[in-house]
Design a protein around this motif. Sequence first.
Motif, short mmCIF file in Angstrom:
data_model
loop_
_atom_site.label_atom_id
_atom_site.label_comp_id
_atom_site.label_asym_id
_atom_site.label_seq_id
_atom_site.Cartn_x
_atom_site.Cartn_y
_atom_site.Cartn_z
N PRO A 154 -9.32 -10.27 32.34
CA PRO A 154 -9.23 -8.80 32.33
C PRO A 154 -9.38 -8.17 30.95
N ASP A 155 -9.03 -8.91 29.89
CA ASP A 155 -9.17 -8.34 28.55
C ASP A 155 -10.57 -8.53 27.97
N GLY A 156 -11.47 -9.11 28.78
CA GLY A 156 -12.85 -9.28 28.35
C GLY A 156 -13.14 -10.59 27.63
N SER A 157 -12.12 -11.43 27.45
CA SER A 157 -12.34 -12.73 26.78
C SER A 157 -12.81 -13.77 27.79
N PRO A 158 -13.43 -14.86 27.35
CA PRO A 158 -13.93 -15.88 28.27
C PRO A 158 -12.81 -16.50 29.09
N ASP A 159 -13.08 -16.76 30.36
CA ASP A 159 -12.13 -17.45 31.22
C ASP A 159 -12.39 -18.94 31.07
N TYR A 160 -11.64 -19.57 30.19
CA TYR A 160 -11.89 -20.98 29.87
C TYR A 160 -11.61 -21.91 31.04
N ARG A 161 -10.74 -21.52 31.94
CA ARG A 161 -10.48 -22.36 33.12
C ARG A 161 -11.71 -22.39 34.02
N GLN A 162 -12.39 -21.27 34.15
CA GLN A 162 -13.62 -21.25 34.92
C GLN A 162 -14.72 -22.05 34.20
N TYR A 208 -15.98 -39.31 38.31
CA TYR A 208 -14.92 -38.30 38.48
C TYR A 208 -13.96 -38.29 37.29
N ARG A 209 -13.59 -39.45 36.80
CA ARG A 209 -12.63 -39.48 35.70
C ARG A 209 -13.26 -38.95 34.42
N PHE A 210 -14.51 -39.31 34.16
CA PHE A 210 -15.20 -38.83 32.96
C PHE A 210 -15.33 -37.31 32.99
N GLY A 211 -15.71 -36.76 34.15
CA GLY A 211 -15.84 -35.32 34.28
C GLY A 211 -14.52 -34.60 34.09
N GLN A 212 -13.46 -35.15 34.71
CA GLN A 212 -12.15 -34.52 34.59
C GLN A 212 -11.63 -34.62 33.16
N LEU A 213 -11.90 -35.74 32.50
CA LEU A 213 -11.47 -35.89 31.11
C LEU A 213 -12.16 -34.86 30.22
N ALA A 214 -13.44 -34.61 30.49
CA ALA A 214 -14.16 -33.59 29.72
C ALA A 214 -13.55 -32.21 29.97
N GLU A 215 -13.23 -31.91 31.23
CA GLU A 215 -12.61 -30.62 31.55
C GLU A 215 -11.28 -30.46 30.82
N CYS A 216 -10.46 -31.50 30.82
CA CYS A 216 -9.14 -31.40 30.19
C CYS A 216 -9.24 -31.30 28.67
N HIS A 217 -10.19 -32.00 28.08
CA HIS A 217 -10.39 -31.86 26.64
C HIS A 217 -10.84 -30.43 26.31
N TYR A 218 -11.70 -29.87 27.14
CA TYR A 218 -12.19 -28.51 26.91
C TYR A 218 -11.03 -27.52 27.02
#
Length: 250
Positions: A154-162, A208-218
């Motif tokens: 809502p404040d216009g900043s990036p939604d990092y979870r998305q 799946y684990r590699f992808g999730q690990l990348a998401e969590c690091h991000y």
Amino acid sequence: MKACVAVLLAGLLSGCAWWGYQSQPGSESRWCPQACGDAPDFLAYIYQPEFADSQALKQALAEMLQLIRSAEFAQDVRAFNGWITTPERSADRSLPQVGGEEVYTDVVLSPRRGMHYLVNWEPGQTASTAIDPDRHFGTTILPAQVARWRALLPDGSPDYRQRAQLINTLAHELTHLPTVLIDARQRFKYRDSGWKGELAAKACLVSYRFGQLAECHYLARNAAAPSVAGCMAAAGYQADEQACLALAQP
């Protein structure tokens, strides 16, 4: 000249995996994270009529590649030696495994040149990767998944979870690029087709684990998660190395 990418992952899809695939894409679709030069370590062809999707995909790919090449991410991949390569059990009912060093070398350190990316709708898939007999790799990504990169709070900043969900998708699909020769055909070395039949193995599967690990690091990098370990556990990837090694036994 246009064609369809034939799927060599049995059971994943049938027929044409990627409508719109171009066996000889135009030079305007050629993309590298930095200047391509004579021998880039990553070269892709990105073609999509929607400029916003094309730009978002390039930005996400660049950030994903920078992240998985970081020392912190490399350490986490290399330190884990319970990686399961496929949910397909062998004749003795075991699940094949590899160490973290092999996974990191295969997925991150090996040069990747000539991948094709298309943002397009595909039934029942967020994204999928295929290979044809000429070793052309194609990855199709759902437009809604790419649109996550443009999501704002809502404040216009990036939604990092998305954004993190797209990072996950891109890193996951990258694990399907290493191949091995099986029955005189090139097949993906790291496969996940049929994983629902080995539900407990999902947290140990390379893709799946590699992808999730990348998401969590991000997420951790952008202060959207307190820690990588906490993020992995919250996502259902709390299985440790010993649990994955035990799971792979007959």
